[in-house]
Design an enzyme around this catalytic site. Structure first.
Site, PDB file in Angstrom:
ATOM      1  N   ARG A  17      48.533  33.542  31.397  1.00 16.36           N
ATOM      2  CA  ARG A  17      49.847  33.670  32.022  1.00 16.36           C
ATOM      3  C   ARG A  17      50.410  32.272  32.288  1.00 16.36           C
ATOM      4  O   ARG A  17      51.364  31.826  31.665  1.00 16.36           O
ATOM      5  CB  ARG A  17      49.743  34.469  33.345  1.00 16.36           C
ATOM      6  CG  ARG A  17      51.086  34.922  33.918  1.00 16.36           C
ATOM      7  CD  ARG A  17      51.843  33.871  34.698  1.00 16.36           C
ATOM      8  NE  ARG A  17      51.128  33.387  35.881  1.00 16.36           N
ATOM      9  CZ  ARG A  17      51.555  32.375  36.623  1.00 16.36           C
ATOM     10  NH1 ARG A  17      52.692  31.754  36.323  1.00 16.36           N
ATOM     11  NH2 ARG A  17      50.835  31.949  37.651  1.00 16.36           N
ATOM     12  N   ASP A  18      49.785  31.539  33.187  1.00 15.16           N
ATOM     13  CA  ASP A  18      50.300  30.250  33.639  1.00 15.16           C
ATOM     14  C   ASP A  18      50.254  29.212  32.523  1.00 15.16           C
ATOM     15  O   ASP A  18      51.126  28.336  32.441  1.00 15.16           O
ATOM     16  CB  ASP A  18      49.443  29.799  34.833  1.00 15.16           C
ATOM     17  CG  ASP A  18      50.124  28.758  35.698  1.00 15.16           C
ATOM     18  OD1 ASP A  18      51.275  28.389  35.422  1.00 15.16           O
ATOM     19  OD2 ASP A  18      49.487  28.297  36.663  1.00 15.16           O
ATOM     20  N   HIS A 210      44.487  28.139  44.329  1.00 11.07           N
ATOM     21  CA  HIS A 210      45.039  27.745  43.036  1.00 11.07           C
ATOM     22  C   HIS A 210      45.312  26.243  43.111  1.00 11.07           C
ATOM     23  O   HIS A 210      46.307  25.812  43.670  1.00 11.07           O
ATOM     24  CB  HIS A 210      46.320  28.540  42.753  1.00 11.07           C
ATOM     25  CG  HIS A 210      46.922  28.283  41.401  1.00 11.07           C
ATOM     26  ND1 HIS A 210      46.886  29.203  40.373  1.00 11.07           N
ATOM     27  CD2 HIS A 210      47.573  27.214  40.897  1.00 11.07           C
ATOM     28  CE1 HIS A 210      47.491  28.722  39.307  1.00 11.07           C
ATOM     29  NE2 HIS A 210      47.919  27.507  39.593  1.00 11.07           N
ATOM     30  N   HIS A 212      45.872  22.382  41.478  1.00 13.09           N
ATOM     31  CA  HIS A 212      46.426  21.707  40.298  1.00 13.09           C
ATOM     32  C   HIS A 212      45.771  20.342  40.158  1.00 13.09           C
ATOM     33  O   HIS A 212      45.431  19.692  41.152  1.00 13.09           O
ATOM     34  CB  HIS A 212      47.946  21.557  40.416  1.00 13.09           C
ATOM     35  CG  HIS A 212      48.693  22.764  39.923  1.00 13.09           C
ATOM     36  ND1 HIS A 212      50.051  22.906  40.038  1.00 13.09           N
ATOM     37  CD2 HIS A 212      48.256  23.890  39.309  1.00 13.09           C
ATOM     38  CE1 HIS A 212      50.423  24.069  39.509  1.00 13.09           C
ATOM     39  NE2 HIS A 212      49.356  24.680  39.072  1.00 13.09           N
ATOM     40  N   CYS A 243      52.259  22.773  35.387  1.00 15.70           N
ATOM     41  CA  CYS A 243      52.928  21.670  36.061  1.00 15.70           C
ATOM     42  C   CYS A 243      54.339  21.415  35.574  1.00 15.70           C
ATOM     43  O   CYS A 243      54.581  20.488  34.802  1.00 15.70           O
ATOM     44  CB  CYS A 243      52.137  20.401  35.922  1.00 15.70           C
ATOM     45  SG  CYS A 243      52.761  19.157  37.042  1.00 15.70           S
ATOM     46  N   ASN A 252      47.189  22.692  35.553  1.00 15.00           N
ATOM     47  CA  ASN A 252      46.056  23.517  35.925  1.00 15.00           C
ATOM     48  C   ASN A 252      44.729  22.800  35.716  1.00 15.00           C
ATOM     49  O   ASN A 252      44.566  22.008  34.787  1.00 15.00           O
ATOM     50  CB  ASN A 252      46.061  24.816  35.106  1.00 15.00           C
ATOM     51  CG  ASN A 252      47.045  25.821  35.673  1.00 15.00           C
ATOM     52  OD1 ASN A 252      47.109  26.027  36.877  1.00 15.00           O
ATOM     53  ND2 ASN A 252      47.840  26.442  34.798  1.00 15.00           N
TER      54      ASN A 252
END
Lengths: 309, 309
Positions: A17-18, A210, A212, A243, A252
């Site tokens: 997804r991300d 989550h 980064h 990002c 990520n």
């Protein structure tokens, strides 16, 4: 508050997804499904596999309906799907999604930019989503800008706790995930906020983070969260995505790097590192992607080394 | 054991030694001196500026005599020079070096590979170096493979403490630096070893850590060491050098990333991040170098952002 080493941690693979959403060239649905199968086979039982959002806004994820259907055929997989509001939540449920990820930012500026609502309106959406869901549908809430906002800077702990109060009131059984949207959180900040949240909500025993890696602190921050009892961590294979605010940088944390860290520490993740590395190496080659992470290069073609801790 | 945030940390810039030594094309002496000047001007008062070793083994560092002389003309700079044995220590002192870095590995296999001696022989060399030094010459001891050995894997804490016992006996006033040679240490391992070392030698109040970022854990490990009271950290601008054992991967933690982390945490390093970024961007372009680190890319051309923690 610290976690026993014998307790396993859970990784949530968010690459499909991300990671995929920011890739321009459309990834064929069959390719996406192949990645999902291989990630699940590597032991990643929880995967964020898509979003129910406007296909105009995120054309890469326009095949989410087919992805939901395909996920049902993948043994052991527990997929989750992001929804920005109650309406898309209903669409997701109709399509067969059983775990929904609702997103709300602590920062008003970020929430308006992201979902065009005041955070209080998003809390209302969350309440409607919870009220409308059929039995068996789970909800996770991603709390964005829990540490820092790209528009307004450092976010106050009290603002996060206030939003959590309201979210816990409307979604008492939801999994809560605090997100370092900009990557500017530091280990002390991460440990302090999760410690405060755990103290405020002693009844919630499972928290998610989550992180980064934009500024290189992804693993440091994950370790800091783990130290204060967090056991669920988001990451993306090959470090894909995450990002939008720092062009040229990745966001990520690479799932393989997280698996490596915990494995070196003797903490179980349930993931087969060599199998994951194979998927991550292919993920890093996706046209239009911006891979991140370290251990793919560090381990080279040698797979996981036999010497070492 | 933890350090107050108000206490500053000291960074030791090792790029001009550890970073440059692995670069094939000779870096002109004037270019090296220009980097040293700019690094010192950015606030890095301690710089490992070269090695007294065989010019055949490390031809890049063959101009170390000229570097020692040039360092004397750089305001505020406290340069240190690596020596593998007492004989090269004498050469370094003769050339005018005032801080010597002596290296010994915990692992016999690594020490033999690195300096062709049993670690006990190296302790003897260290004793001779200490005995022969004139007043005013300081010695630091780098303890390599303090966590993991590329040949034999994880290193036992007791082996490290035993070697430290012998080193403290022969060099009681030396600064001690524990080195994660392979980059395979994890934050819990780092915290545990430094905590044990500090407990064993309560009289030594300043400990140094040389982390490697080969597997992405450099900042996590530095933070872990800082939590248990370590205040001196090695790093290399642009993340140059440091990893002979993992081809394709970088090793040293980028100094700019370390400065970023501590700045975000409110811990003083004395370094001007924007000035350092400018030097690091040029360092990353050195022909033959393998740069590492994150924040050069993450901050792009924008310098340090005004928003943020």
């Amino acid at each position: 508050m610290s976690v026993a080493k014998s307790e396993p941690v859970t990784l949530v693979e968010v690459g499909p997804r991300d990671g995929f959403q920011g890739i321009g060239p459309f990834i064929p649905t069959e390719t996406k499904i192949d990645f999902l199968k291989r990630l699940a086979a590597a032991g990643l039982e929880r995967i964020e596999a898509g979003s129910f959002v406007s296909p105009t806004a995120l054309p890469q994820l326009r095949d989410v309906g087919a992805i939901v259907a395909a996920c049902r055929e993948i043994p052991g997989l527990k997929p989750q799907f992001l929804v920005p509001n109650a309406r898309y939540g209903a669409t997701a449920i109709e399509a067969g999604a059983e775990v929904l990820v609702f997103v709300v930012s602590v920062s008003e500026a970020h929430n308006r930019s992201n979902v065009r609502r005041h955070p209080s309106e998003s809390v209302g959406e969350c309440a409607r989503l919870i009220a409308a869901r059929p039995a068996g549908v789970e909800v996770r809430v991603d709390v964005a800008t829990a540490f820092d906002c790209p528009f307004t800077g450092r976010v106050a702990e009290s603002d996060v706790l206030d939003l959590l109060d309201r979210l816990v009131a409307v979604a008492p059984d939801a999994e809560l995930c605090l997100c370092d949207t900009t990557g500017k959180a530091t280990p002390d900040h991460v440990a302090a906020l999760f410690a405060a949240a755990r103290e405020r909500f002693p009844e919630k025993d499972r928290w998610a983070f989550h992180a980064h890696d934009t500024y290189g602190l992804g693993l440091a921050n994950i370790h800091a969260a783990w130290r204060v009892g967090v056991t669920i961590f988001d990451a993306a294979f090959a470090g894909l995505g995450g990002c939008p605010f720092a062009p040229g940088a990745t966001g990520n944390v690479a799932t393989e790097d997280v698996v490596w860290m915990f494995r070196q520490m003797g903490v179980e993740t349930g993931v087969d590192l060599d199998a994951l590395l194979s998927v991550a190496r292919d993920g890093a080659l996706l046209p239009g992607g911006t891979p991140g992470g370290r251990i793919r290069d560090a381990l080279g073609d040698r797979g996981s080394p036999t010497c070492g801790a």
